[in-house]
Design a protein around this motif. Structure first.
Motif, PDB file in Angstrom:
ATOM      1  N   GLU A 188     -49.857  10.466  -5.425  1.00  0.00           N
ATOM      2  CA  GLU A 188     -49.807  11.903  -5.098  1.00  0.00           C
ATOM      3  C   GLU A 188     -49.052  12.108  -3.783  1.00  0.00           C
ATOM      4  OE1 GLU A 188     -53.888  13.097  -5.134  1.00  0.00           O
ATOM      5  OE2 GLU A 188     -54.036  12.876  -7.314  1.00  0.00           O
ATOM      6  N   PRO A 189     -48.682  13.368  -3.488  1.00  0.00           N
ATOM      7  CA  PRO A 189     -48.025  13.621  -2.186  1.00  0.00           C
ATOM      8  C   PRO A 189     -48.908  13.131  -1.045  1.00  0.00           C
ATOM      9  CG  PRO A 189     -47.863  15.552  -3.599  1.00  0.00           C
ATOM     10  CD  PRO A 189     -48.764  14.586  -4.315  1.00  0.00           C
ATOM     11  N   ASN A 190     -48.303  12.648   0.024  1.00  0.00           N
ATOM     12  CA  ASN A 190     -49.026  12.062   1.155  1.00  0.00           C
ATOM     13  C   ASN A 190     -49.944  10.938   0.674  1.00  0.00           C
ATOM     14  OD1 ASN A 190     -47.928  13.979   3.095  1.00  0.00           O
ATOM     15  ND2 ASN A 190     -49.280  15.491   2.166  1.00  0.00           N
ATOM     16  N   PRO A 191     -49.354   9.847   0.127  1.00  0.00           N
ATOM     17  CA  PRO A 191     -50.153   8.784  -0.498  1.00  0.00           C
ATOM     18  C   PRO A 191     -51.090   8.092   0.493  1.00  0.00           C
ATOM     19  CG  PRO A 191     -47.898   8.056  -0.162  1.00  0.00           C
ATOM     20  CD  PRO A 191     -47.930   9.517   0.162  1.00  0.00           C
ATOM     21  N   THR A 192     -52.200   7.585  -0.051  1.00  0.00           N
ATOM     22  CA  THR A 192     -53.254   7.000   0.775  1.00  0.00           C
ATOM     23  C   THR A 192     -53.361   5.491   0.526  1.00  0.00           C
ATOM     24  OG1 THR A 192     -54.885   7.310  -0.982  1.00  0.00           O
ATOM     25  CG2 THR A 192     -54.567   9.151   0.565  1.00  0.00           C
ATOM     26  N   PHE A 193     -54.127   4.826   1.396  1.00  0.00           N
ATOM     27  CA  PHE A 193     -54.381   3.396   1.202  1.00  0.00           C
ATOM     28  C   PHE A 193     -55.175   3.164  -0.093  1.00  0.00           C
ATOM     29  CE2 PHE A 193     -53.464   3.207   5.788  1.00  0.00           C
ATOM     30  CZ  PHE A 193     -52.577   2.132   5.794  1.00  0.00           C
ATOM     31  N   GLU A 194     -55.995   4.142  -0.483  1.00  0.00           N
ATOM     32  CA  GLU A 194     -56.753   4.012  -1.728  1.00  0.00           C
ATOM     33  C   GLU A 194     -55.791   3.977  -2.925  1.00  0.00           C
ATOM     34  OE1 GLU A 194     -57.604   5.966   0.822  1.00  0.00           O
ATOM     35  OE2 GLU A 194     -59.487   4.995   1.357  1.00  0.00           O
ATOM     36  N   GLN A 195     -54.731   4.798  -2.848  1.00  0.00           N
ATOM     37  CA  GLN A 195     -53.750   4.781  -3.938  1.00  0.00           C
ATOM     38  C   GLN A 195     -52.981   3.456  -3.967  1.00  0.00           C
ATOM     39  OE1 GLN A 195     -51.418   8.499  -3.812  1.00  0.00           O
ATOM     40  NE2 GLN A 195     -53.334   9.553  -3.384  1.00  0.00           N
ATOM     41  N   VAL A 196     -52.680   2.925  -2.792  1.00  0.00           N
ATOM     42  CA  VAL A 196     -52.023   1.602  -2.725  1.00  0.00           C
ATOM     43  C   VAL A 196     -52.906   0.571  -3.424  1.00  0.00           C
ATOM     44  CG1 VAL A 196     -51.361  -0.280  -1.175  1.00  0.00           C
ATOM     45  CG2 VAL A 196     -50.752   2.087  -0.595  1.00  0.00           C
ATOM     46  N   ASP A 197     -54.189   0.600  -3.136  1.00  0.00           N
ATOM     47  CA  ASP A 197     -55.119  -0.363  -3.704  1.00  0.00           C
ATOM     48  C   ASP A 197     -55.212  -0.214  -5.228  1.00  0.00           C
ATOM     49  OD1 ASP A 197     -56.924  -2.486  -3.004  1.00  0.00           O
ATOM     50  OD2 ASP A 197     -58.531  -1.178  -3.740  1.00  0.00           O
ATOM     51  N   ALA A 198     -55.273   1.043  -5.679  1.00  0.00           N
ATOM     52  CA  ALA A 198     -55.342   1.281  -7.127  1.00  0.00           C
ATOM     53  C   ALA A 198     -54.080   0.748  -7.810  1.00  0.00           C
ATOM     54  CB  ALA A 198     -55.504   2.776  -7.396  1.00  0.00           C
TER      55      ALA A 198
ATOM     56  N   ALA B  55     -36.741   0.813   5.445  1.00  0.00           N
ATOM     57  CA  ALA B  55     -37.724  -0.270   5.439  1.00  0.00           C
ATOM     58  C   ALA B  55     -39.081   0.216   5.930  1.00  0.00           C
ATOM     59  CB  ALA B  55     -37.229  -1.414   6.314  1.00  0.00           C
ATOM     60  N   GLY B  56     -39.282   1.535   5.934  1.00  0.00           N
ATOM     61  CA  GLY B  56     -40.546   2.083   6.426  1.00  0.00           C
ATOM     62  C   GLY B  56     -41.294   2.840   5.342  1.00  0.00           C
ATOM     63  N   ALA B  57     -42.620   2.912   5.497  1.00  0.00           N
ATOM     64  CA  ALA B  57     -43.447   3.686   4.575  1.00  0.00           C
ATOM     65  C   ALA B  57     -44.487   4.437   5.394  1.00  0.00           C
ATOM     66  CB  ALA B  57     -44.135   2.770   3.566  1.00  0.00           C
ATOM     67  N   VAL B  58     -44.746   5.680   4.982  1.00  0.00           N
ATOM     68  CA  VAL B  58     -45.762   6.485   5.667  1.00  0.00           C
ATOM     69  C   VAL B  58     -46.956   6.615   4.729  1.00  0.00           C
ATOM     70  CG1 VAL B  58     -46.263   8.670   6.799  1.00  0.00           C
ATOM     71  CG2 VAL B  58     -43.945   7.748   6.873  1.00  0.00           C
ATOM     72  N   ILE B  59     -48.100   6.166   5.197  1.00  0.00           N
ATOM     73  CA  ILE B  59     -49.317   6.189   4.376  1.00  0.00           C
ATOM     74  C   ILE B  59     -50.393   6.963   5.142  1.00  0.00           C
ATOM     75  CG2 ILE B  59     -51.086   4.781   3.227  1.00  0.00           C
ATOM     76  CD1 ILE B  59     -48.334   4.338   2.004  1.00  0.00           C
ATOM     77  N   THR B  60     -51.183   7.737   4.386  1.00  0.00           N
ATOM     78  CA  THR B  60     -52.243   8.516   5.023  1.00  0.00           C
ATOM     79  C   THR B  60     -53.558   7.734   5.023  1.00  0.00           C
ATOM     80  OG1 THR B  60     -51.233  10.610   4.368  1.00  0.00           O
ATOM     81  CG2 THR B  60     -53.579  10.667   4.909  1.00  0.00           C
ATOM     82  N   ASN B  61     -54.168   7.680   6.187  1.00  0.00           N
ATOM     83  CA  ASN B  61     -55.499   7.102   6.308  1.00  0.00           C
ATOM     84  C   ASN B  61     -56.479   8.281   6.292  1.00  0.00           C
ATOM     85  OD1 ASN B  61     -57.833   5.807   6.981  1.00  0.00           O
ATOM     86  ND2 ASN B  61     -56.887   4.504   8.553  1.00  0.00           N
ATOM     87  N   VAL B  62     -57.103   8.525   5.143  1.00  0.00           N
ATOM     88  CA  VAL B  62     -57.901   9.741   4.986  1.00  0.00           C
ATOM     89  C   VAL B  62     -59.131   9.767   5.893  1.00  0.00           C
ATOM     90  CG1 VAL B  62     -57.216  10.428   2.665  1.00  0.00           C
ATOM     91  CG2 VAL B  62     -58.976   8.720   2.925  1.00  0.00           C
ATOM     92  N   GLN B  63     -59.605   8.584   6.274  1.00  0.00           N
ATOM     93  CA  GLN B  63     -60.822   8.528   7.094  1.00  0.00           C
ATOM     94  C   GLN B  63     -60.628   9.217   8.443  1.00  0.00           C
ATOM     95  OE1 GLN B  63     -59.990   5.686   5.208  1.00  0.00           O
ATOM     96  NE2 GLN B  63     -61.567   6.326   3.761  1.00  0.00           N
ATOM     97  N   ASP B  64     -59.450   9.057   9.041  1.00  0.00           N
ATOM     98  CA  ASP B  64     -59.261   9.649  10.367  1.00  0.00           C
ATOM     99  C   ASP B  64     -58.073  10.612  10.447  1.00  0.00           C
ATOM    100  OD1 ASP B  64     -57.313   7.794  10.156  1.00  0.00           O
ATOM    101  OD2 ASP B  64     -57.897   6.587  11.880  1.00  0.00           O
ATOM    102  N   HIS B  65     -57.722  11.225   9.300  1.00  0.00           N
ATOM    103  CA  HIS B  65     -56.638  12.229   9.295  1.00  0.00           C
ATOM    104  C   HIS B  65     -55.341  11.680   9.879  1.00  0.00           C
ATOM    105  CE1 HIS B  65     -58.898  15.652   7.968  1.00  0.00           C
ATOM    106  NE2 HIS B  65     -59.697  15.691   9.017  1.00  0.00           N
TER     107      HIS B  65
END
Ligand SMILES: [Fe+2]
Length: 399
Positions: free
Chosen positions: A86-96, A165-175
Protein backbone atom coordinates in the motif's frame (compact mmCIF):
# COMPACT_ATOMS: atom_id res chain seq x y z
CA UNK A 1 21.47 24.87 17.06
CA UNK A 2 25.19 24.20 17.25
CA UNK A 3 24.64 20.48 17.66
CA UNK A 4 22.45 20.38 14.52
CA UNK A 5 25.17 22.15 12.51
CA UNK A 6 27.89 19.91 13.96
CA UNK A 7 25.92 16.74 13.23
CA UNK A 8 25.24 17.94 9.67
CA UNK A 9 28.93 18.66 9.02
CA UNK A 10 29.93 15.29 10.46
CA UNK A 11 27.39 13.38 8.37
CA UNK A 12 28.35 15.20 5.16
CA UNK A 13 32.01 14.30 5.70
CA UNK A 14 31.16 10.68 6.44
CA UNK A 15 28.84 10.42 3.45
CA UNK A 16 31.49 11.74 1.05
CA UNK A 17 34.07 9.29 2.40
CA UNK A 18 31.71 6.31 2.15
CA UNK A 19 30.65 7.25 -1.39
CA UNK A 20 34.25 7.01 -2.51
CA UNK A 21 34.68 3.55 -1.03
CA UNK A 22 31.42 1.93 -2.07
CA UNK A 23 30.65 -0.24 -5.08
CA UNK A 24 29.38 1.30 -8.31
CA UNK A 25 25.82 2.52 -8.62
CA UNK A 26 25.13 1.88 -12.29
CA UNK A 27 22.47 -0.48 -13.56
CA UNK A 28 20.87 -1.66 -16.76
CA UNK A 29 17.97 0.33 -18.21
CA UNK A 30 15.45 -0.55 -20.90
CA UNK A 31 13.45 2.44 -22.11
CA UNK A 32 10.55 3.26 -24.38
CA UNK A 33 7.15 1.69 -25.14
CA UNK A 34 7.38 -2.08 -24.77
CA UNK A 35 10.60 -1.99 -22.74
CA UNK A 36 8.95 -4.00 -19.94
CA UNK A 37 8.91 -6.93 -22.38
CA UNK A 38 12.63 -6.47 -22.97
CA UNK A 39 13.28 -6.51 -19.24
CA UNK A 40 11.27 -9.70 -18.77
CA UNK A 41 13.12 -11.40 -21.62
CA UNK A 42 16.38 -10.32 -19.99
CA UNK A 43 15.30 -11.89 -16.67
CA UNK A 44 14.32 -15.11 -18.46
CA UNK A 45 17.69 -15.13 -20.21
CA UNK A 46 19.37 -15.32 -16.79
CA UNK A 47 17.73 -18.73 -16.39
CA UNK A 48 15.32 -17.82 -13.58
CA UNK A 49 12.21 -20.00 -13.45
CA UNK A 50 10.53 -18.90 -10.19
CA UNK A 51 9.71 -15.21 -10.07
CA UNK A 52 7.88 -13.10 -7.50
CA UNK A 53 5.98 -10.13 -8.92
CA UNK A 54 5.50 -7.43 -6.28
CA UNK A 55 2.69 -4.98 -7.01
CA UNK A 56 -0.48 -3.49 -5.55
CA UNK A 57 -4.15 -4.47 -5.73
CA UNK A 58 -5.26 -1.56 -7.93
CA UNK A 59 -2.64 -2.30 -10.58
CA UNK A 60 -3.59 -6.00 -10.48
CA UNK A 61 -7.28 -5.15 -10.94
CA UNK A 62 -6.50 -2.77 -13.81
CA UNK A 63 -4.46 -5.48 -15.51
CA UNK A 64 -1.33 -3.31 -15.52
CA UNK A 65 0.70 -5.80 -13.49
CA UNK A 66 -0.02 -8.73 -15.80
CA UNK A 67 0.57 -6.53 -18.87
CA UNK A 68 4.02 -5.63 -17.53
CA UNK A 69 5.05 -9.26 -17.05
CA UNK A 70 3.17 -10.81 -19.98
CA UNK A 71 6.44 -12.10 -21.39
CA UNK A 72 6.98 -14.19 -18.23
CA UNK A 73 3.44 -15.55 -18.29
CA UNK A 74 3.79 -16.49 -21.96
CA UNK A 75 7.08 -18.24 -21.19
CA UNK A 76 5.35 -20.50 -18.67
CA UNK A 77 7.73 -19.87 -15.74
CA UNK A 78 6.37 -19.99 -12.18
CA UNK A 79 5.05 -16.53 -11.28
CA UNK A 80 3.88 -15.75 -7.74
CA UNK A 81 2.27 -12.44 -6.78
CA UNK A 82 2.51 -10.28 -3.68
CA UNK A 83 0.07 -7.42 -4.18
CA UNK A 84 -0.58 -6.30 -0.60
CA UNK A 85 1.73 -3.28 -0.86
CA UNK A 86 0.00 0.00 0.00
CA UNK A 87 1.07 3.66 -0.20
CA UNK A 88 3.66 4.49 2.48
CA UNK A 89 4.69 0.81 2.89
CA UNK A 90 5.46 -0.55 6.35
CA UNK A 91 7.87 -3.08 7.84
CA UNK A 92 4.85 -5.36 8.34
CA UNK A 93 4.27 -5.33 4.58
CA UNK A 94 7.95 -6.13 3.98
CA UNK A 95 7.61 -9.10 6.31
CA UNK A 96 4.42 -10.32 4.63
CA UNK A 97 6.11 -10.10 1.23
CA UNK A 98 9.13 -12.01 2.47
CA UNK A 99 6.89 -14.88 3.56
CA UNK A 100 5.09 -15.03 0.21
CA UNK A 101 8.48 -15.03 -1.55
CA UNK A 102 9.85 -17.82 0.65
CA UNK A 103 6.72 -19.96 0.33
CA UNK A 104 6.91 -19.66 -3.45
CA UNK A 105 10.67 -20.34 -3.53
CA UNK A 106 11.14 -17.32 -5.80
CA UNK A 107 14.64 -16.64 -7.10
CA UNK A 108 14.10 -13.00 -8.09
CA UNK A 109 11.64 -10.15 -7.59
CA UNK A 110 10.15 -7.98 -10.30
CA UNK A 111 8.51 -4.89 -8.78
CA UNK A 112 5.67 -3.45 -10.87
CA UNK A 113 4.30 -0.24 -9.38
CA UNK A 114 5.02 3.20 -8.03
CA UNK A 115 7.59 4.16 -5.44
CA UNK A 116 5.81 2.37 -2.59
CA UNK A 117 5.90 -0.96 -4.42
CA UNK A 118 9.51 -0.61 -5.55
CA UNK A 119 10.71 0.59 -2.12
CA UNK A 120 8.94 -2.27 -0.33
CA UNK A 121 10.39 -4.76 -2.83
CA UNK A 122 13.90 -3.41 -2.20
CA UNK A 123 13.70 -4.25 1.49
CA UNK A 124 12.00 -7.57 0.72
CA UNK A 125 15.01 -8.42 -1.48
CA UNK A 126 17.26 -7.96 1.55
CA UNK A 127 14.90 -9.62 4.03
CA UNK A 128 14.56 -12.71 1.83
CA UNK A 129 18.16 -13.73 2.44
CA UNK A 130 18.57 -12.67 6.06
CA UNK A 131 17.12 -13.47 9.48
CA UNK A 132 17.94 -9.96 10.68
CA UNK A 133 15.20 -7.45 11.50
CA UNK A 134 15.13 -4.91 8.59
CA UNK A 135 14.57 -2.17 11.18
CA UNK A 136 18.28 -2.59 11.97
CA UNK A 137 19.18 -1.48 8.43
CA UNK A 138 18.02 2.12 8.77
CA UNK A 139 20.72 4.40 7.37
CA UNK A 140 23.33 3.88 4.67
CA UNK A 141 25.19 0.68 3.80
CA UNK A 142 23.79 -1.61 6.51
CA UNK A 143 22.54 -4.26 4.05
CA UNK A 144 25.87 -6.00 3.56
CA UNK A 145 24.69 -9.51 2.69
CA UNK A 146 23.76 -10.78 -0.75
CA UNK A 147 20.18 -9.87 -1.63
CA UNK A 148 17.68 -11.51 -4.00
CA UNK A 149 18.04 -9.90 -7.46
CA UNK A 150 15.49 -7.13 -7.93
CA UNK A 151 14.15 -5.67 -11.18
CA UNK A 152 11.88 -2.64 -11.37
CA UNK A 153 9.12 -1.56 -13.72
CA UNK A 154 7.70 1.83 -12.60
CA UNK A 155 4.05 2.52 -13.35
CA UNK A 156 4.19 6.21 -12.38
CA UNK A 157 6.50 8.97 -13.63
CA UNK A 158 7.61 10.34 -10.31
CA UNK A 159 9.41 8.38 -7.67
CA UNK A 160 12.54 7.46 -9.62
CA UNK A 161 12.89 4.57 -7.16
CA UNK A 162 13.79 2.33 -10.08
CA UNK A 163 17.03 4.35 -10.39
CA UNK A 164 17.95 4.68 -6.71
CA UNK A 165 19.56 2.61 -3.99
CA UNK A 166 17.26 3.95 -1.27
CA UNK A 167 13.90 2.88 0.14
CA UNK A 168 11.54 4.75 2.44
CA UNK A 169 9.62 2.55 4.87
CA UNK A 170 7.11 3.61 7.51
CA UNK A 171 7.55 2.45 11.07
CA UNK A 172 3.93 2.59 12.24
CA UNK A 173 4.82 2.22 15.91
CA UNK A 174 6.43 5.64 16.14
CA UNK A 175 5.00 7.53 13.12
CA UNK A 176 8.44 7.51 11.50
CA UNK A 177 9.40 7.22 7.88
CA UNK A 178 12.90 5.80 7.74
CA UNK A 179 15.37 5.60 4.88
CA UNK A 180 17.35 2.43 4.18
CA UNK A 181 19.94 2.77 1.44
CA UNK A 182 22.98 1.10 -0.02
CA UNK A 183 24.30 -0.16 -3.35
CA UNK A 184 22.86 -3.65 -2.80
CA UNK A 185 19.32 -2.22 -2.97
CA UNK A 186 19.70 -0.67 -6.43
CA UNK A 187 17.54 -2.66 -8.88
CA UNK A 188 19.72 -4.76 -11.20
CA UNK A 189 17.76 -3.41 -14.15
CA UNK A 190 14.76 -1.19 -14.78
CA UNK A 191 12.27 -0.78 -17.61
CA UNK A 192 10.95 2.75 -18.11
CA UNK A 193 7.91 1.84 -20.20
CA UNK A 194 5.49 4.74 -20.80
CA UNK A 195 2.94 2.35 -22.32
CA UNK A 196 2.23 1.13 -18.77
CA UNK A 197 1.61 4.71 -17.54
CA UNK A 198 -1.05 5.73 -20.06
CA UNK A 199 -3.98 5.12 -17.71
CA UNK A 200 -2.71 7.21 -14.80
CA UNK A 201 -5.47 9.52 -13.48
CA UNK A 202 -4.68 13.28 -13.76
CA UNK A 203 -4.34 13.85 -9.99
CA UNK A 204 -1.80 11.04 -9.64
CA UNK A 205 0.01 12.19 -12.79
CA UNK A 206 0.29 15.67 -11.24
CA UNK A 207 1.42 14.60 -7.77
CA UNK A 208 3.94 12.02 -8.93
CA UNK A 209 5.26 14.44 -11.55
CA UNK A 210 5.85 17.05 -8.86
CA UNK A 211 7.74 14.41 -6.85
CA UNK A 212 10.05 13.99 -9.84
CA UNK A 213 10.45 17.77 -10.13
CA UNK A 214 11.30 17.95 -6.43
CA UNK A 215 13.98 15.28 -6.87
CA UNK A 216 15.56 17.17 -9.74
CA UNK A 217 15.48 20.56 -7.97
CA UNK A 218 16.80 19.18 -4.67
CA UNK A 219 19.65 17.44 -6.53
CA UNK A 220 20.41 20.64 -8.48
CA UNK A 221 20.53 23.09 -5.57
CA UNK A 222 22.34 20.78 -3.13
CA UNK A 223 25.88 21.48 -1.91
CA UNK A 224 27.43 18.21 -3.01
CA UNK A 225 28.82 18.57 -6.54
CA UNK A 226 29.05 14.99 -7.64
CA UNK A 227 28.80 12.98 -10.86
CA UNK A 228 26.18 13.93 -13.40
CA UNK A 229 23.57 15.14 -10.89
CA UNK A 230 23.37 18.59 -12.51
CA UNK A 231 23.02 17.30 -16.07
CA UNK A 232 20.40 14.69 -15.09
CA UNK A 233 18.51 17.31 -13.07
CA UNK A 234 18.53 19.90 -15.87
CA UNK A 235 17.14 17.43 -18.41
CA UNK A 236 14.43 16.41 -15.95
CA UNK A 237 13.42 19.95 -14.93
CA UNK A 238 13.17 21.30 -18.47
CA UNK A 239 11.14 18.27 -19.59
CA UNK A 240 8.78 18.34 -16.60
CA UNK A 241 7.91 22.03 -17.07
CA UNK A 242 7.01 21.26 -20.69
CA UNK A 243 5.41 17.81 -20.47
CA UNK A 244 3.60 17.68 -17.12
CA UNK A 245 0.96 20.37 -17.90
CA UNK A 246 0.36 18.68 -21.25
CA UNK A 247 -0.45 15.22 -19.86
CA UNK A 248 -2.43 16.73 -16.98
CA UNK A 249 -4.65 18.44 -19.56
CA UNK A 250 -4.65 15.57 -22.05
CA UNK A 251 -3.96 12.09 -20.69
CA UNK A 252 -3.75 10.71 -24.21
CA UNK A 253 -0.68 12.78 -25.15
CA UNK A 254 1.65 9.81 -25.63
CA UNK A 255 4.71 11.88 -26.52
CA UNK A 256 4.44 13.97 -23.36
CA UNK A 257 3.80 10.81 -21.30
CA UNK A 258 6.95 9.20 -22.70
CA UNK A 259 8.96 12.36 -22.00
CA UNK A 260 7.69 12.45 -18.38
CA UNK A 261 8.61 8.79 -17.83
CA UNK A 262 12.20 9.52 -18.83
CA UNK A 263 12.30 12.79 -16.87
CA UNK A 264 11.33 10.95 -13.67
CA UNK A 265 14.04 8.37 -14.38
CA UNK A 266 16.67 11.10 -14.91
CA UNK A 267 15.57 12.82 -11.70
CA UNK A 268 15.98 9.47 -9.93
CA UNK A 269 19.51 9.13 -11.32
CA UNK A 270 20.25 12.64 -10.01
CA UNK A 271 19.15 11.98 -6.41
CA UNK A 272 20.89 8.62 -6.44
CA UNK A 273 24.17 10.55 -6.60
CA UNK A 274 23.53 13.23 -3.98
CA UNK A 275 20.27 12.42 -2.13
CA UNK A 276 17.17 14.57 -1.57
CA UNK A 277 16.79 17.60 0.71
CA UNK A 278 14.63 19.70 3.00
CA UNK A 279 11.43 19.22 0.98
CA UNK A 280 11.55 15.47 1.46
CA UNK A 281 12.56 15.85 5.11
CA UNK A 282 9.26 17.65 5.78
CA UNK A 283 7.07 15.75 3.28
CA UNK A 284 8.09 12.37 4.72
CA UNK A 285 6.54 13.40 8.03
CA UNK A 286 3.20 14.14 6.34
CA UNK A 287 3.30 10.62 4.91
CA UNK A 288 4.16 9.05 8.25
CA UNK A 289 1.64 11.05 10.32
CA UNK A 290 -1.29 11.36 7.97
CA UNK A 291 -0.70 9.06 4.99
CA UNK A 292 -0.55 12.05 2.62
CA UNK A 293 0.62 10.76 -0.81
CA UNK A 294 4.33 11.43 -1.18
CA UNK A 295 4.12 13.43 -4.40
CA UNK A 296 1.34 15.69 -3.14
CA UNK A 297 3.22 16.35 0.11
CA UNK A 298 6.35 17.31 -1.84
CA UNK A 299 4.41 19.50 -4.25
CA UNK A 300 2.91 21.55 -1.41
CA UNK A 301 6.17 21.82 0.56
CA UNK A 302 8.44 22.63 -2.42
CA UNK A 303 7.66 26.38 -2.83
CA UNK A 304 8.07 27.01 0.93
CA UNK A 305 11.48 25.35 1.01
CA UNK A 306 12.60 27.17 -2.15
CA UNK A 307 11.65 30.52 -0.56
CA UNK A 308 13.59 29.45 2.57
CA UNK A 309 16.63 28.37 0.49
CA UNK A 310 16.79 31.20 -2.03
CA UNK A 311 19.66 33.06 -0.32
CA UNK A 312 22.34 30.35 -0.55
CA UNK A 313 20.72 28.70 -3.59
CA UNK A 314 20.18 31.94 -5.50
CA UNK A 315 22.71 31.29 -8.29
CA UNK A 316 21.43 27.74 -8.90
CA UNK A 317 17.80 28.89 -8.91
CA UNK A 318 18.65 31.69 -11.36
CA UNK A 319 20.22 29.07 -13.67
CA UNK A 320 16.99 27.10 -13.49
CA UNK A 321 15.02 30.22 -14.41
CA UNK A 322 17.09 30.46 -17.60
CA UNK A 323 16.58 26.74 -18.20
CA UNK A 324 12.78 26.95 -18.13
CA UNK A 325 12.66 30.35 -19.85
CA UNK A 326 11.40 32.65 -17.10
CA UNK A 327 12.82 35.83 -15.56
CA UNK A 328 14.58 36.90 -18.75
CA UNK A 329 14.13 40.60 -17.91
CA UNK A 330 14.84 40.23 -14.17
CA UNK A 331 17.26 43.01 -13.10
CA UNK A 332 19.20 40.92 -10.55
CA UNK A 333 20.18 37.30 -9.91
CA UNK A 334 17.86 37.33 -6.90
CA UNK A 335 14.93 38.46 -9.03
CA UNK A 336 15.69 35.71 -11.51
CA UNK A 337 15.78 33.11 -8.72
CA UNK A 338 12.42 34.42 -7.54
CA UNK A 339 11.05 34.06 -11.08
CA UNK A 340 11.90 30.35 -10.98
CA UNK A 341 10.22 29.90 -7.58
CA UNK A 342 7.16 31.73 -8.94
CA UNK A 343 7.18 29.38 -11.95
CA UNK A 344 7.10 26.38 -9.58
CA UNK A 345 4.13 27.94 -7.76
CA UNK A 346 2.38 28.58 -11.09
CA UNK A 347 2.97 24.95 -12.11
CA UNK A 348 1.30 23.79 -8.90
CA UNK A 349 -1.66 26.08 -9.66
CA UNK A 350 -1.94 24.67 -13.20
CA UNK A 351 -2.02 21.18 -11.68
CA UNK A 352 -4.73 22.20 -9.15
CA UNK A 353 -2.34 21.67 -6.23
CA UNK A 354 -2.87 24.12 -3.36
CA UNK A 355 -0.63 25.77 -0.80
CA UNK A 356 -2.02 24.00 2.29
CA UNK A 357 -2.81 20.44 3.38
CA UNK A 358 -6.06 19.71 5.23
CA UNK A 359 -4.49 16.76 7.06
CA UNK A 360 -1.95 18.77 9.10
CA UNK A 361 -2.89 19.17 12.78
CA UNK A 362 -1.45 22.02 14.84
CA UNK A 363 -0.88 19.75 17.84
CA UNK A 364 1.62 17.74 15.74
CA UNK A 365 3.66 20.76 14.58
CA UNK A 366 6.40 20.48 17.21
CA UNK A 367 6.97 16.75 16.72
CA UNK A 368 6.92 17.07 12.92
CA UNK A 369 9.40 19.97 13.00
CA UNK A 370 11.74 17.99 15.25
CA UNK A 371 11.60 14.92 13.01
CA UNK A 372 12.09 16.97 9.83
CA UNK A 373 15.19 18.71 11.24
CA UNK A 374 16.59 15.38 12.36
CA UNK A 375 16.11 13.90 8.88
CA UNK A 376 17.48 16.92 7.02
CA UNK A 377 20.85 16.89 8.79
CA UNK A 378 21.81 13.88 6.68
CA UNK A 379 21.08 15.68 3.38
CA UNK A 380 23.45 18.06 1.48
CA UNK A 381 21.01 20.97 1.74
CA UNK A 382 21.89 24.53 0.70
CA UNK A 383 20.41 25.90 3.94
CA UNK A 384 20.11 23.90 7.14
CA UNK A 385 16.67 24.05 8.79
CA UNK A 386 16.19 24.75 12.48
CA UNK A 387 12.96 23.72 14.26
CA UNK A 388 11.68 27.33 14.21
CA UNK A 389 12.12 27.45 10.41
CA UNK A 390 10.01 24.32 9.94
CA UNK A 391 7.40 25.57 12.41
CA UNK A 392 7.01 28.74 10.33
CA UNK A 393 6.44 26.70 7.17
CA UNK A 394 4.03 24.33 8.94
CA UNK A 395 2.02 27.29 10.18
CA UNK A 396 1.61 28.56 6.62
CA UNK A 397 0.66 25.09 5.32
CA UNK A 398 -1.98 24.42 7.99
CA UNK A 399 -5.60 25.34 7.34
FE1 LIG B 1 10.40 11.65 -3.58
Amino acid sequence: MLSIRFKHALLMGLMKSLAGLGPGMSHLAFTGPGSSRQLCRYVLDQGYTKILVASDKILRELGVTEAAVKELLDAGVEVAYFDDIEPNPTFEQVDAGKHVLKAAGSQVIIAVGGGSVIDCAKIMSGAATSDEDPKNWVGFGKVKHETIPLYAIPTTAGTGSEATAGAVITNVQDHAKVVISGASLLPKAAAVDPALQQGLPPAITAATGMDALTHAIEAYICTWDRGTRKEQARVAIKTIFQALPKIYADASDHDARAAMAMAAYHAGLAINQVNVGNVHAIAHQFGAYYGVPHGLANAVVLPYVLEFSKGPAEAALAELADLVGVGGDAPTQGAKAQAFIDAVKALNTTLDIGTTLDAIKREDHAAIAQAAVLEAVSYPVPRLMMPADVLGMLDAMTV
